[in-house]
Design a protein around this motif. Sequence first.
Motif, PDB file in Angstrom:
ATOM      1  N   ASN A 176       0.432   7.403  -2.690  1.00  0.00           N
ATOM      2  CA  ASN A 176      -0.787   6.611  -2.832  1.00  0.00           C
ATOM      3  C   ASN A 176      -2.008   7.460  -3.197  1.00  0.00           C
ATOM      4  O   ASN A 176      -3.079   6.923  -3.471  1.00  0.00           O
ATOM      5  CB  ASN A 176      -1.080   5.853  -1.534  1.00  0.00           C
ATOM      6  CG  ASN A 176      -0.011   4.845  -1.205  1.00  0.00           C
ATOM      7  OD1 ASN A 176       0.286   3.960  -1.994  1.00  0.00           O
ATOM      8  ND2 ASN A 176       0.588   4.989  -0.028  1.00  0.00           N
TER       9      ASN A 176
ATOM     10  N   ARG B 144      -1.326  -0.887  -7.600  1.00  0.00           N
ATOM     11  CA  ARG B 144      -2.079   0.353  -7.429  1.00  0.00           C
ATOM     12  C   ARG B 144      -1.136   1.556  -7.441  1.00  0.00           C
ATOM     13  O   ARG B 144      -1.410   2.583  -8.067  1.00  0.00           O
ATOM     14  CB  ARG B 144      -2.870   0.329  -6.127  1.00  0.00           C
ATOM     15  CG  ARG B 144      -4.051  -0.633  -6.107  1.00  0.00           C
ATOM     16  CD  ARG B 144      -4.773  -0.537  -4.781  1.00  0.00           C
ATOM     17  NE  ARG B 144      -5.742  -1.603  -4.594  1.00  0.00           N
ATOM     18  CZ  ARG B 144      -6.333  -1.877  -3.446  1.00  0.00           C
ATOM     19  NH1 ARG B 144      -6.044  -1.158  -2.370  1.00  0.00           N
ATOM     20  NH2 ARG B 144      -7.210  -2.874  -3.351  1.00  0.00           N
ATOM     21  N   GLN B 145      -0.029   1.434  -6.728  1.00  0.00           N
ATOM     22  CA  GLN B 145       0.953   2.517  -6.717  1.00  0.00           C
ATOM     23  C   GLN B 145       1.520   2.737  -8.114  1.00  0.00           C
ATOM     24  O   GLN B 145       1.749   3.875  -8.539  1.00  0.00           O
ATOM     25  CB  GLN B 145       2.067   2.196  -5.722  1.00  0.00           C
ATOM     26  CG  GLN B 145       1.611   2.201  -4.282  1.00  0.00           C
ATOM     27  CD  GLN B 145       2.704   1.759  -3.319  1.00  0.00           C
ATOM     28  OE1 GLN B 145       3.576   0.968  -3.673  1.00  0.00           O
ATOM     29  NE2 GLN B 145       2.653   2.275  -2.092  1.00  0.00           N
TER      30      GLN B 145
ATOM     31  N   ASP C 280      -3.614  -2.523   0.310  1.00  0.00           N
ATOM     32  CA  ASP C 280      -3.436  -1.523   1.369  1.00  0.00           C
ATOM     33  C   ASP C 280      -3.273  -2.150   2.749  1.00  0.00           C
ATOM     34  O   ASP C 280      -2.969  -1.450   3.713  1.00  0.00           O
ATOM     35  CB  ASP C 280      -4.633  -0.571   1.402  1.00  0.00           C
ATOM     36  CG  ASP C 280      -4.737   0.266   0.139  1.00  0.00           C
ATOM     37  OD1 ASP C 280      -3.678   0.541  -0.464  1.00  0.00           O
ATOM     38  OD2 ASP C 280      -5.860   0.633  -0.243  1.00  0.00           O
TER      39      ASP C 280
END
Length: 300
Positions: free
Chosen positions: A50, A76-77, A129
């Motif tokens: 991350n 996002r990852q 998250d």
Amino acid sequence: MREICVIGGNRYFGKRLIARLTAAGDRVTVINRGSSAPPAGTIHLIADRNDENSLDKALGSRTFDVVVDQVCYTPRQAEIARRVFAGRTRRYVMTSTVEVYEYEDTADPVGEDAVDPRTVAVDLGLPWDDAEFLDAHYGEGKRQAEAVFAADPGFPYVAVRVAHVLGGDDDFTGRLEHYADRIRSGATIAVPPVNHSATYIHVEEIADFLFWTVGEDFTGPVNAASHGPLTTRELCEAITAHLPYGKAVLGAVEAGEVSPFSFSRSYAMDNSRAAALGFPFGDARAWLPRAVAETLGKGG
């Protein structure tokens, strides 16, 4: 010797994949956060996937023939991985899921074209998250992660959409045990009023499939599922055969939580693309008794 990178992969079918790769003579680099040691015979890099800087620093100047990402759950990852591995690998294999089809309302087995990641909207602003949000949006997270990789035509990727996995004595999900506990006691097993079938794959078969995928050159989404969808009742019958003194009692509920592997919509995948590419899938009904025995143990 092939240079293979596996992100995650310390348990279940991930560790089986790594065992196949090392046995084949591949040099395998495993990336994780350092909370557990990777399988023997691998190169271990510690990084937080991350954190782009952490991942980039850990990799240094390394390049790979193939990267297998076992733990990409969010766009996002995927964004971080696409930036970091651009120019570092000739092919990127992401482990995705049958859950990307959660909005496809059809009783027919679903093919890859039903969800084209090039048309999926990506929202990096969602609370990815937050563990509770991510758990509730697992399919959406995978769908958007696929979309991030698909958006770059210069980034050759594969999204392996994995059916529900069964088998092995290290199944950490507890889903078959859920049924076994109720069958032993005769407690009611909650299912939807209309309970649909789903496709499955054995833990060894998905490891075989990922190993095979590493050696191929196709790209894009591909479904990985054994032949033949199974119903909740068939699962219960296989477990009851392993627990001869138990009894499976299925009860329909209109609202509330239902048992795992019971679905109000079909989760059957069409595996014809992978079969046409050359992977020989097994039949779920043939391996189901073995999967139950492996997971529940000889004594049940």
